[in-house]
Write a protein that holds these residues in place. Structure first.
Motif, short mmCIF file in Angstrom:
data_model
loop_
_atom_site.label_atom_id
_atom_site.label_comp_id
_atom_site.label_asym_id
_atom_site.label_seq_id
_atom_site.Cartn_x
_atom_site.Cartn_y
_atom_site.Cartn_z
N ALA A 32 0.84 -1.21 0.00
CA ALA A 32 0.00 0.00 0.00
C ALA A 32 0.86 1.25 0.00
N ALA A 33 1.91 1.25 0.81
CA ALA A 33 2.82 2.40 0.84
C ALA A 33 3.51 2.58 -0.51
N LEU A 34 3.94 1.48 -1.11
CA LEU A 34 4.57 1.53 -2.43
C LEU A 34 3.59 2.06 -3.48
N THR A 35 2.36 1.59 -3.42
CA THR A 35 1.34 2.04 -4.38
C THR A 35 1.10 3.54 -4.25
N LEU A 36 0.94 4.01 -3.02
CA LEU A 36 0.73 5.45 -2.82
C LEU A 36 1.93 6.26 -3.29
N ALA A 37 3.12 5.77 -3.00
CA ALA A 37 4.33 6.48 -3.44
C ALA A 37 4.43 6.53 -4.96
N LEU A 38 4.12 5.40 -5.61
CA LEU A 38 4.17 5.39 -7.08
C LEU A 38 3.09 6.27 -7.70
N LEU A 39 1.92 6.29 -7.10
CA LEU A 39 0.86 7.17 -7.61
C LEU A 39 1.28 8.64 -7.52
N PHE A 84 4.49 9.66 -7.41
CA PHE A 84 5.62 9.77 -8.33
C PHE A 84 5.13 9.97 -9.76
N ARG A 85 4.07 9.29 -10.13
CA ARG A 85 3.55 9.35 -11.49
C ARG A 85 2.81 10.65 -11.78
N LYS A 86 2.53 11.44 -10.75
CA LYS A 86 1.87 12.73 -10.94
C LYS A 86 2.86 13.84 -11.31
N ILE A 87 4.13 13.66 -10.95
CA ILE A 87 5.11 14.70 -11.23
C ILE A 87 5.83 14.37 -12.54
N PRO A 88 6.34 15.39 -13.21
CA PRO A 88 7.09 15.11 -14.44
C PRO A 88 8.34 14.29 -14.14
N LEU A 89 8.61 13.33 -15.00
CA LEU A 89 9.79 12.48 -14.84
C LEU A 89 11.04 13.31 -15.14
N PRO A 90 11.99 13.37 -14.21
CA PRO A 90 13.22 14.12 -14.46
C PRO A 90 13.95 13.59 -15.71
N VAL A 145 17.00 12.97 -16.40
CA VAL A 145 17.98 11.89 -16.18
C VAL A 145 17.29 10.53 -16.09
N LEU A 146 16.06 10.49 -15.56
CA LEU A 146 15.33 9.23 -15.45
C LEU A 146 14.61 8.86 -16.75
N LYS A 147 14.35 9.84 -17.60
CA LYS A 147 13.71 9.54 -18.88
C LYS A 147 14.60 8.70 -19.78
N ARG A 148 15.87 8.69 -19.51
CA ARG A 148 16.83 7.96 -20.34
C ARG A 148 16.97 6.49 -19.96
N THR A 149 16.34 6.09 -18.88
CA THR A 149 16.48 4.70 -18.43
C THR A 149 15.16 3.95 -18.62
N ALA A 150 15.27 2.74 -19.13
CA ALA A 150 14.08 1.93 -19.43
C ALA A 150 13.31 1.59 -18.15
N TRP A 151 14.04 1.25 -17.08
CA TRP A 151 13.34 0.82 -15.86
C TRP A 151 12.51 1.94 -15.26
N SER A 152 13.01 3.18 -15.28
CA SER A 152 12.24 4.27 -14.68
C SER A 152 11.04 4.63 -15.55
N ASN A 153 11.17 4.54 -16.87
CA ASN A 153 10.03 4.77 -17.74
C ASN A 153 8.95 3.71 -17.52
N ARG A 154 9.38 2.48 -17.35
CA ARG A 154 8.44 1.38 -17.09
C ARG A 154 7.72 1.61 -15.76
N LEU A 155 8.48 1.98 -14.75
CA LEU A 155 7.92 2.22 -13.42
C LEU A 155 6.98 3.43 -13.42
N TYR A 156 7.29 4.40 -14.25
CA TYR A 156 6.51 5.64 -14.34
C TYR A 156 5.18 5.44 -15.07
N ALA A 157 5.15 4.48 -15.97
CA ALA A 157 3.95 4.27 -16.79
C ALA A 157 2.83 3.61 -15.97
N PRO A 158 1.66 4.25 -15.90
CA PRO A 158 0.57 3.71 -15.08
C PRO A 158 0.08 2.33 -15.52
N GLU A 159 0.19 2.03 -16.80
CA GLU A 159 -0.32 0.74 -17.29
C GLU A 159 0.54 -0.45 -16.87
#
Length: 170
Positions: free
Chosen positions: A112-119, A121-127, A129-143
């Protein structure tokens, strides 16, 4: 001496593999079947060698089987991923019947804490430096959902010292 060595091996193997599963889930949104299978096989080998009695082993298998039925039902409804549906019962198998409910509750709270944190995180623009990494883009994508392996890992590590593995060490 052999049982103590097996208990130490089991203790660190489980801790390491759960940590790896959590990190891998965050990085790739997958928990490898090989990892889950290796944990199940390692339990089958190490539990008797480490001195776990038949009651401990059989009750762990029984509870883990019940959890597997529940998690695969959740998977069928699309509520959790397949890797999560397999990792949760294997972690219950390792922790034992006595800690199964505690583990599910802790993993739920961490999840639950992870879900709230990711929700959030997904509301703010991705920095940038993180846009260049596949894992952060995957984590950022709500789907892509939530990597619950990252919640199960700390829950398992928190309870591991209370398990039958630790009692075999002292």
């Amino acid at each position: 001496m052999i049982s103590t060595s097996a208990a130490w091996l089991a203790f660190f193997l489980f801790a390491g593999m759960m940590t790896f599963a959590g990190i891998r889930d965050v990085a790739t949104m997958t928990i490898p079947n090989r990892l889950v299978g290796a944990l199940a096989i390692a339990y089958a080998i190490l539990a008797p060698v480490a001195g776990a009695d038949l009651v401990t082993i059989s009750s762990s298998i029984l509870i883990a089987s019940a959890v597997l039925v529940c998690t695969f039902t959740f998977f069928a409804f699309g509520w959790i991923g397949g890797g999560d549906a397999k990792l949760l019962p294997v972690a219950v198998l390792w922790l034992g019947a006595d800690l199964a409910l505690h583990f599910v509750i802790y993993a739920s709270v961490f999840g639950a804490a992870l879900t709230l944190a990711l929700l959030q995180f997904r509301k703010i623009p991705l920095p940038i430096v993180l846009k260049r990494t596949a894992w952060s883009n995957r984590l950022y994508a709500p789907e892509t959902g939530i990597p619950y392996g990252a919640a199960m890992a700390p829950a398992a590590l928190l309870l591991l010292p209370e398990s039958h593995w630790f009692s075999a060490l002292i």
